[in-house]
Design a protein around this motif. Structure first.
Motif, PDB file in Angstrom:
ATOM      1  N   PRO A 439       0.819  -1.230   0.000  1.00 54.89           N
ATOM      2  CA  PRO A 439       0.000   0.000   0.000  1.00 54.89           C
ATOM      3  C   PRO A 439       0.850   1.276   0.000  1.00 54.89           C
ATOM      4  O   PRO A 439       0.481   2.275  -0.632  1.00 54.89           O
ATOM      5  CB  PRO A 439      -0.815  -0.116   1.296  1.00 54.89           C
ATOM      6  N   THR A 442       2.392   1.539  -3.741  1.00 54.42           N
ATOM      7  CA  THR A 442       1.495   1.562  -4.900  1.00 54.42           C
ATOM      8  C   THR A 442       0.204   2.336  -4.665  1.00 54.42           C
ATOM      9  O   THR A 442      -0.512   2.641  -5.620  1.00 54.42           O
ATOM     10  CB  THR A 442       1.117   0.125  -5.307  1.00 54.42           C
ATOM     11  N   ARG A 444      -2.330   1.041  -3.298  1.00 54.94           N
ATOM     12  CA  ARG A 444      -3.417   0.053  -3.391  1.00 54.94           C
ATOM     13  C   ARG A 444      -3.465  -0.780  -2.119  1.00 54.94           C
ATOM     14  O   ARG A 444      -2.451  -1.356  -1.714  1.00 54.94           O
ATOM     15  CB  ARG A 444      -3.213  -0.885  -4.592  1.00 54.94           C
ATOM     16  N   ARG A 447      -6.406  -6.500  -1.384  1.00 56.86           N
ATOM     17  CA  ARG A 447      -7.804  -6.624  -1.768  1.00 56.86           C
ATOM     18  C   ARG A 447      -8.599  -7.611  -0.908  1.00 56.86           C
ATOM     19  O   ARG A 447      -9.713  -7.312  -0.483  1.00 56.86           O
ATOM     20  CB  ARG A 447      -7.888  -7.061  -3.230  1.00 56.86           C
ATOM     21  N   THR A 518      -4.601  -7.655  -6.317  1.00 60.26           N
ATOM     22  CA  THR A 518      -4.366  -6.311  -5.789  1.00 60.26           C
ATOM     23  C   THR A 518      -3.642  -5.435  -6.805  1.00 60.26           C
ATOM     24  O   THR A 518      -4.020  -4.284  -7.055  1.00 60.26           O
ATOM     25  CB  THR A 518      -3.551  -6.369  -4.478  1.00 60.26           C
TER      26      THR A 518
END
Length: 539
Positions: A439, A442, A444, A447, A518
């Motif tokens: 995280p 990126t 992100r 997930r 992800t």
């Protein structure tokens, strides 16, 4: 995504590839031990492309794989992950660029190439002198193929030289911040080992001391700096040991074999284990402590408990790591008794206090931050603490002059202690770092919570099941590095251990699937393959 972030993810991707390779080797060895004939067809197919002058025996194949298995796991998976993480975290915390950025891709390719060369030497050229390289076994060319020895030692030398380059870059980056250019290496070492502080306790002043302010640096950076001293010692010692084997190999290749008895086997063994133990009992424990000290406060939003004390604990851990190697020689009766007792038992037990204080500070930080949200990285940090507790307890149990006579060279040593530390402890910590960094790098979030929990429980249950059932076999007398004829008296233990290995493999697949959904295939491939941008349309 910036330059540092991309290289960190590249290191992580290759680290996971090496983890898959070493895991595959582990499953093959578990399968061979549980059902020796199950891999006969697979082995025959590989023998067609192996570089040997005879049909390798089952034992040669097994021991060749066993020799390179830890090289791929430790210097492939673990070191690639550590290099990638440190190349992001050190400059991130210091708010400063890496001192020698050109060394980052050099480290990436040299480490990858060195590990692959070692792997090819064992998997295809059947270099099978075992990971411990006990003299004179590595130069016994009547049983260890010369064609595998030379490339293996070259690959190992590449790895060690690369680790020295990485350590140099790390030291340069850390030290250039606090007192650039006005200290000698000797002054740095005196500060790292706390000699000026020790002299002040006795009312004396070290007039040669320089203001290398370890107390002014983040705790993680202190751990990196001090742990990297062990890293350098490990690389230098193993580099010299490998160079010695290479000299004997080249002499034999050119028809002038050297006398193995010219090297004292006990001196070699002490030198080798002193260096190798800098990984197992030095930088692994110090780096691990540093990562806990960094991630736990970030994840729970609270200052590290006992921060001023743990800085000293890191220094003591470094000092202890320099004197514990004889616990590998407790069963060697030719080793002087005073060394086995002092180094192998008493000093080794010092790690009980340093690691105990580290775990206490980490858990107290979490406790005082209640209520705490158990995020994926925090979950895996707790798993890693559990692994180091049970693996460390097993190690301290065998670090006893009396008990080691029973446990020495059994499956207890390598499985209940070493593999628990590596699989349940270190590997889960590296997974925690990846879960935390993805995280950050990126933007992100991970997930799937379901896949995260599947990864956690399959890996924990599988690793503990495999290591402890093999430890039980070891307590019943099952030796390590040993292929038993059929019917195998330890067959039931081997069957259960195989199940544990499969559970870990399923957990790893859940982890990969989670990363894939992800990040997406395109982003992962974009780390290693440059995307072609469409040409601008003609006006």
């Amino acid at each position: 995504m910036g330059w540092n972030e991309k290289w960190t993810l590249r290191f992580a991707v290759v680290a996971l590839i090496f983890l898959a390779m070493t895991g595959f080797e582990g499953v093959l060895m578990r399968t061979h031990m549980a059902a020796p004939q199950a891999l006969a067809g697979f082995e025959r197919a590989l023998n067609a492309i192996r570089i040997t002058d005879h049909e390798p025996t089952e034992a040669e194949l097994f021991y060749g794989m066993m020799t390179v298995h830890p090289i791929v796991g430790v210097y492939g998976f673990a070191y690639m992950a550590v290099m990638g993480a440190f190349y992001f975290l050190v400059p991130y915390l210091l708010q400063k660029e890496i001192r020698h950025k050109k060394l980052v891709p050099v480290n990436f390719w040299l480490q990858t190439g060195g590990v692959l060369l070692c792997w090819l030497s064992g998997f295809f050229a059947i270099f099978n002198s075992l990971y411990t390289l006990y003299w004179p076994l590595p130069v016994s060319f009547d049983r260890v193929p010369l064609v595998g020895t030379i490339p293996f030692t070259i690959g190992a030398a590449v790895i060690m030289v690369n680790i020295l380059l990485f350590s140099f870059n790390t030291f340069s980056t850390v030290l250039s911040r606090s007192n650039p250019g006005s200290y000698t290496f000797g002054q740095f070492l005196r500060a790292a080992f706390g000699i000026p502080r020790l002299l002040r306790l006795f009312g004396k002043e070290d007039k040669t001391a320089v203001p290398l302010d370890y107390n002014g640096l983040p705790v993680f950076i202190v751990a990196v700096a001090r742990g990297s001293i062990d890293t350098v010692i490990n690389a230098v010692v193993l580099l010299t040991a490998g160079a010695l084997i290479l000299v004997y190999g080249l002499a034999a290749l050119f028809g002038h074999p050297l006398n193995p008895m010219a090297v004292d086997a006990l001196v070699y063994k002490n030198w080798f284990w002193w260096g190798l133990d800098m990984v197992a009992d030095g930088n692994v424990l110090i780096y691990t402590a540093g990562v806990w000290y960094l991630l736990i406060p970030l994840l729970v939003g609270r200052r590290l408990y006992g921060e001023s004390v743990v800085r000293t604990v890191i220094m003591v851990d470094l000092l202890v790591s320099l004197g514990v190697w004889s616990h590998h020689l407790l069963g060697d009766q030719v080793q002087p008794f005073w060394m086995r007792l002092l180094s192998g038992q008493i000093i080794t037990w010092g790690e009980f206090f340093t690691m105990g204080l580290t775990i206490f500070a980490s858990l107290m930080t979490i406790w005082k931050a209640r209520p705490v949200k158990i995020t994926p990285p925090l979950l895996f940090i707790l798993g890693s603490i559990f692994g180091f507790i049970i693996g460390g307890a097993a190690g301290l149990t065998q670090a006893n002059v009396g008990l080691n006579l029973v446990l020495h060279n059994t499956q207890w040593v390598i499985m209940t202690h070493a593999h628990t530390m590596l699989l349940t402890g270190l590997s889960m910590l590296l997974f925690a770092v990846i879960y935390a960094l993805v995280p950050m790098l990126t933007g992100r979030e991970i997930r799937s919570r379901v896949l995260t929990l599947a990864h956690f429980w399959l890996w924990v249950v599988g690793s503990v099941l495999m290591t402890y059932v093999m430890g039980m076999a070891g307590s019943q007398g099952m030796l390590r590095r040993m292929l038993y004829p059929q019917p195998n008296p330890y067959q039931a233990y081997l069957n259960v251990a195989w199940v544990g290995g499969i559970l870990m493999a399923l957990g790893f697949f859940a982890f990969l699937a989670n990363l894939l959904i992800t990040l997406g295939w395109e982003n992962i491939l974009g780390l290693v393959v440059k995307r072609r941008r469409p040409a601008p349309a003609a006006a």
